[in-house]
Enzyme design. Structure first.
Site, PDB file in Angstrom:
ATOM      1  N   THR A  48      21.393  36.618  21.646  1.00 47.85           N
ATOM      2  CA  THR A  48      22.045  36.033  20.475  1.00 47.85           C
ATOM      3  C   THR A  48      23.453  36.585  20.294  1.00 47.85           C
ATOM      4  O   THR A  48      24.321  35.910  19.749  1.00 47.85           O
ATOM      5  CB  THR A  48      21.197  36.301  19.217  1.00 47.85           C
ATOM      6  OG1 THR A  48      19.877  35.816  19.443  1.00 47.85           O
ATOM      7  CG2 THR A  48      21.778  35.624  17.993  1.00 47.85           C
ATOM      8  N   TYR A 136      12.261  43.216  27.820  1.00 47.57           N
ATOM      9  CA  TYR A 136      12.430  41.918  27.166  1.00 47.57           C
ATOM     10  C   TYR A 136      11.945  40.843  28.125  1.00 47.57           C
ATOM     11  O   TYR A 136      12.542  40.626  29.180  1.00 47.57           O
ATOM     12  CB  TYR A 136      13.900  41.706  26.791  1.00 47.57           C
ATOM     13  CG  TYR A 136      14.195  40.428  26.030  1.00 47.57           C
ATOM     14  CD1 TYR A 136      13.192  39.697  25.397  1.00 47.57           C
ATOM     15  CD2 TYR A 136      15.494  39.960  25.942  1.00 47.57           C
ATOM     16  CE1 TYR A 136      13.480  38.533  24.706  1.00 47.57           C
ATOM     17  CE2 TYR A 136      15.800  38.794  25.241  1.00 47.57           C
ATOM     18  CZ  TYR A 136      14.787  38.093  24.624  1.00 47.57           C
ATOM     19  OH  TYR A 136      15.070  36.938  23.942  1.00 47.57           O
ATOM     20  N   LYS A 164       9.589  43.387  23.975  1.00 48.46           N
ATOM     21  CA  LYS A 164       9.860  42.215  23.151  1.00 48.46           C
ATOM     22  C   LYS A 164       9.320  41.030  23.949  1.00 48.46           C
ATOM     23  O   LYS A 164       9.873  40.653  24.969  1.00 48.46           O
ATOM     24  CB  LYS A 164      11.361  42.069  22.894  1.00 48.46           C
ATOM     25  CG  LYS A 164      11.733  40.822  22.104  1.00 48.46           C
ATOM     26  CD  LYS A 164      13.245  40.714  21.935  1.00 48.46           C
ATOM     27  CE  LYS A 164      13.618  39.430  21.209  1.00 48.46           C
ATOM     28  NZ  LYS A 164      15.092  39.280  21.063  1.00 48.46           N
TER      29      LYS A 164
END
Length: 203
Positions: A48, A136, A164
């Site tokens: 992001t 991740y 994550k």
């Protein structure tokens, strides 16, 4: 149980730009707003945060600014992943020197690493730093998914501090939580956070 970097909501914060450069005053206001609103961690230079389109200088300056601005109010977790193991290692070392509390390292995208390749990728990085690392896993973006059997081996590496998980498979996350009960799991998908926490996830 491994030390848990944070529980609750960690914001994958955007990196504001203006006139072709990082807008640090705006970034500082965003950081303060998130902390004042009760976020539990700041994840800087993740997907992001547009890290994939930032120069190395921009990335490290942004991480450094974030660490200074947060000033210990919440954990700062820096995205330092790359599809080149040595680049990811160098990024991790640089972020560690800047004083981050954790590192977020995505699977090596595009390369479609084998199970052995995934193990080696993360072990090289983990052996190079002392900072806790959050894996991740986001196969819709990277083209590779970490299997549960690989998680069981990765979870034994001391400074791999959890994952994550954004595979979108609640069934798989349930199997992961059962197979690795001492390995923290955070939902990478907002709409699955409650389901992941019900299975033992951290947020």
């Amino acid at each position: 149980m491994k030390e848990i970097l944070f529980t609750g909501s960690g914001v994958a914060i955007v990196t504001p730009f203006h006139a072709g450069a990082v807008n640090f005053p705006a970034f500082g206001r965003l950081i303060d707003r998130q902390i004042d609103s009760g976020t539990d961690a700041i994840i800087v230079c993740g997907t992001t945060g547009e890290a994939a389109t930032m120069t190395q200088k921009e990335r490290m300056e942004t991480i450094a600014y974030c660490v200074d601005r947060v000033a210990g109010r919440v954990p700062v977790i820096a995205g330092t992943g790359a599809n080149d193991t040595q680049v990811a290692r160098e990024n991790a070392l640089a972020a560690e020197r800047l004083g981050v509390d954790g590192l977020l390292i995505v699977t090596p995208y595009y390369n479609k690493a084998t199970q052995q390749g995934l193990l080696r990728h993360y072990k090289v990085i983990a052996d190079s730093v002392g900072t806790p690392i959050i894996l991740y896993n986001v196969p819709s973006r990277t083209g590779v998914d970490i299997p549960v059997e690989v998680y069981t081996r990765l979870s034994r590496i001391p400074n791999l501090a959890g994952v994550k998980e954004a595979s979108s498979s609640i069934s798989k996350i349930g199997k992961l939580c059962a197979a690795c009960p001492d390995f923290p799991v955070w939902s990478g998908n907002d709409d699955q956070a409650v389901a992941v926490m019900s299975l033992g996830g951290q947020g």
